[in-house]
Motif scaffolding. Structure first.
Motif, short mmCIF file in Angstrom:
data_model
loop_
_atom_site.label_atom_id
_atom_site.label_comp_id
_atom_site.label_asym_id
_atom_site.label_seq_id
_atom_site.Cartn_x
_atom_site.Cartn_y
_atom_site.Cartn_z
N LEU A 191 8.40 -14.10 -11.32
CA LEU A 191 7.96 -15.02 -12.36
C LEU A 191 7.16 -14.35 -13.48
O LEU A 191 7.21 -14.78 -14.63
CB LEU A 191 7.11 -16.14 -11.75
N TYR A 192 6.42 -13.30 -13.12
CA TYR A 192 5.51 -12.66 -14.10
C TYR A 192 5.70 -11.14 -14.09
O TYR A 192 4.75 -10.40 -13.86
CB TYR A 192 4.06 -13.02 -13.77
N PRO A 193 6.91 -10.66 -14.35
CA PRO A 193 7.19 -9.22 -14.19
C PRO A 193 6.44 -8.32 -15.17
O PRO A 193 6.24 -7.15 -14.89
CB PRO A 193 8.70 -9.14 -14.41
N ASP A 194 6.04 -8.87 -16.32
CA ASP A 194 5.40 -8.05 -17.35
C ASP A 194 3.88 -8.19 -17.37
O ASP A 194 3.25 -8.03 -18.41
CB ASP A 194 5.97 -8.40 -18.73
N THR A 195 3.30 -8.49 -16.21
CA THR A 195 1.85 -8.64 -16.12
C THR A 195 1.24 -7.54 -15.26
O THR A 195 1.93 -6.91 -14.45
CB THR A 195 1.47 -10.00 -15.51
N GLU A 196 -0.05 -7.33 -15.44
CA GLU A 196 -0.77 -6.36 -14.62
C GLU A 196 -0.78 -6.79 -13.15
O GLU A 196 -0.74 -5.97 -12.24
CB GLU A 196 -2.20 -6.21 -15.13
N ALA A 197 -0.79 -8.12 -12.94
CA ALA A 197 -0.77 -8.64 -11.58
C ALA A 197 0.50 -8.24 -10.85
O ALA A 197 0.48 -7.97 -9.64
CB ALA A 197 -0.92 -10.16 -11.59
N ALA A 198 1.62 -8.17 -11.56
CA ALA A 198 2.88 -7.77 -10.94
C ALA A 198 2.79 -6.33 -10.43
O ALA A 198 3.27 -6.01 -9.33
CB ALA A 198 4.03 -7.92 -11.92
N ARG A 199 2.17 -5.46 -11.24
CA ARG A 199 2.00 -4.07 -10.80
C ARG A 199 1.08 -3.99 -9.58
O ARG A 199 1.37 -3.29 -8.60
CB ARG A 199 1.43 -3.23 -11.95
N LYS A 200 -0.02 -4.72 -9.61
CA LYS A 200 -0.96 -4.68 -8.49
C LYS A 200 -0.36 -5.28 -7.22
O LYS A 200 -0.73 -4.89 -6.11
CB LYS A 200 -2.23 -5.45 -8.87
N SER A 201 0.56 -6.23 -7.40
CA SER A 201 1.17 -6.86 -6.22
C SER A 201 2.01 -5.87 -5.43
O SER A 201 2.22 -6.06 -4.22
CB SER A 201 2.03 -8.05 -6.66
N LEU A 202 2.49 -4.80 -6.07
CA LEU A 202 3.26 -3.79 -5.35
C LEU A 202 2.42 -3.12 -4.26
O LEU A 202 2.91 -2.84 -3.17
CB LEU A 202 3.80 -2.75 -6.32
N ASP A 203 1.15 -2.86 -4.57
CA ASP A 203 0.27 -2.24 -3.59
C ASP A 203 0.05 -3.16 -2.39
O ASP A 203 0.04 -2.71 -1.23
CB ASP A 203 -1.07 -1.91 -4.23
N LEU A 204 -0.11 -4.44 -2.66
CA LEU A 204 -0.29 -5.40 -1.57
C LEU A 204 0.99 -5.51 -0.74
O LEU A 204 0.94 -5.60 0.50
CB LEU A 204 -0.67 -6.77 -2.12
N MET A 205 2.11 -5.50 -1.43
CA MET A 205 3.39 -5.61 -0.72
C MET A 205 3.62 -4.38 0.16
O MET A 205 4.13 -4.50 1.29
CB MET A 205 4.53 -5.78 -1.72
N LEU A 206 3.24 -3.22 -0.34
CA LEU A 206 3.38 -2.00 0.46
C LEU A 206 2.51 -2.09 1.72
O LEU A 206 2.96 -1.73 2.81
CB LEU A 206 2.97 -0.78 -0.37
N THR A 207 1.31 -2.58 1.57
CA THR A 207 0.42 -2.75 2.73
C THR A 207 1.06 -3.66 3.77
O THR A 207 1.03 -3.37 4.98
CB THR A 207 -0.93 -3.35 2.28
N ALA A 208 1.66 -4.75 3.29
CA ALA A 208 2.29 -5.71 4.21
C ALA A 208 3.50 -5.09 4.90
O ALA A 208 3.69 -5.24 6.13
CB ALA A 208 2.69 -6.97 3.44
N TYR A 209 4.33 -4.39 4.14
CA TYR A 209 5.51 -3.75 4.74
C TYR A 209 5.10 -2.69 5.77
O TYR A 209 5.74 -2.55 6.83
CB TYR A 209 6.38 -3.12 3.65
N GLU A 210 4.07 -1.94 5.46
CA GLU A 210 3.61 -0.91 6.41
C GLU A 210 3.09 -1.56 7.70
O GLU A 210 3.32 -1.04 8.80
CB GLU A 210 2.51 -0.06 5.75
N ALA A 211 2.41 -2.69 7.56
CA ALA A 211 1.92 -3.39 8.75
C ALA A 211 3.08 -3.92 9.58
O ALA A 211 3.01 -3.98 10.81
CB ALA A 211 0.99 -4.53 8.35
N LEU A 212 4.17 -4.31 8.89
CA LEU A 212 5.35 -4.83 9.59
C LEU A 212 6.25 -3.71 10.11
O LEU A 212 7.18 -3.97 10.90
CB LEU A 212 6.15 -5.74 8.65
N GLY A 213 6.02 -2.49 9.64
CA GLY A 213 6.82 -1.36 10.10
C GLY A 213 8.24 -1.36 9.58
O GLY A 213 9.15 -0.89 10.27
#
Length: 241
Positions: free
Chosen positions: A202-224
């Protein structure tokens, strides 16, 4: 939402004839009353302007000044932070004047009014950014400005509406990011991934979209999940902070 509904009902009741103060406005001709209202508007005496305009509206609802009084009230209510009254007056004006030369201004004021409703008490008092607060008014304001641009792309208010939409888009993206961060802190990994993907969609051109990648990586790493981890790392490399 219930609280807002009750506020709107109260606003309609006030608009039906009750003045915002107990002061008795002198019984003078409408032209004189309107002139004093204009003087108050010009000097920024919003409460006094509202008193005069509400009196005109109740005493002469179909008079020569009727339409302009409502327009002035919309502005005065906004400046005085009487936002529920302003919204009710906008609705009333649109209902009575479906086609009007100042419709674009009224649409613009609707956006400003909803945007003002998004302000938080803590932010106004202490300049604290509470981007995790309820974003409903911000979403509504965004839609208001979009309708203005769709209907009146050449309006004199179009440029400012576009700038405000950018601000509101970032506001909404920040709210979604705060929600995703909440899920990460609660170790709700799937919910966090879903929210991060929604931000990027929904908001690909925002700073929040970039920061969300770090959170998503954390979640994927926790899920293995190795492949999503690798893909997310690539996206982070392509979109450095």
């Amino acid at each position: 939402m219930k609280r807002l509904t009750l506020t709107a009902i109260l606003a309609v009741a006030l608009l039906s004839g009750c003045s915002s103060t107990e002061e008795v406005v002198p019984d003078v001709p409408p032209s004189e009353l309107y002139a004093t209202a204009q003087e108050a508007l010009q000097s920024g005496s919003w409460t006094k302007a509202i008193e005069r305009l509400e009196t005109l509206d109740s005493r002469y609802p179909f008079g020569a000044y009727s339409e302009q009084v409502q327009l002035d009230l919309i502005y005065a209510y906004y400046k005085n932070d009487d936002l529920a009254l302003g919204e009710a007056t906008i609705d009333r004006f649109n209902r009575l004047n479906p086609v009007h030369e100042k419709t674009d201004w009224v649409m613009y004021m609707r956006g400003l009014t909803h945007m003002a409703q998004d302000r938080s008490f803590m932010h106004d008092l202490f300049s604290v950014d509470r981007h995790d607060r309820d974003p409903v008014p911000a979403r509504t304001a965004f839609r208001d400005f979009k309708r203005l641009l769709d209907r009146f792309p050449n309006s004199q208010y179009a440029a400012d509406a576009k700038a405000r939409m950018i601000f509101l888009k970032n506001r909404l993206a920040d709210y979604e990011l705060a929600t995703a961060d909440f899920y990460v802190r609660r170790e709700a990994w799937v919910a966090a991934v879903n929210r991060c993907q929604q931000i990027q969609r929904l908001y690909p051109d925002t700073e929040a979209a970039r920061k969300s990648l770090d959170l998503m990586l954390t979640a994927y790493e926790a899920l293995g999940l190795e492949e999503p981890i690798a893909n997310t790392k690539k996206l982070i490399a392509l979109n450095p902070s």
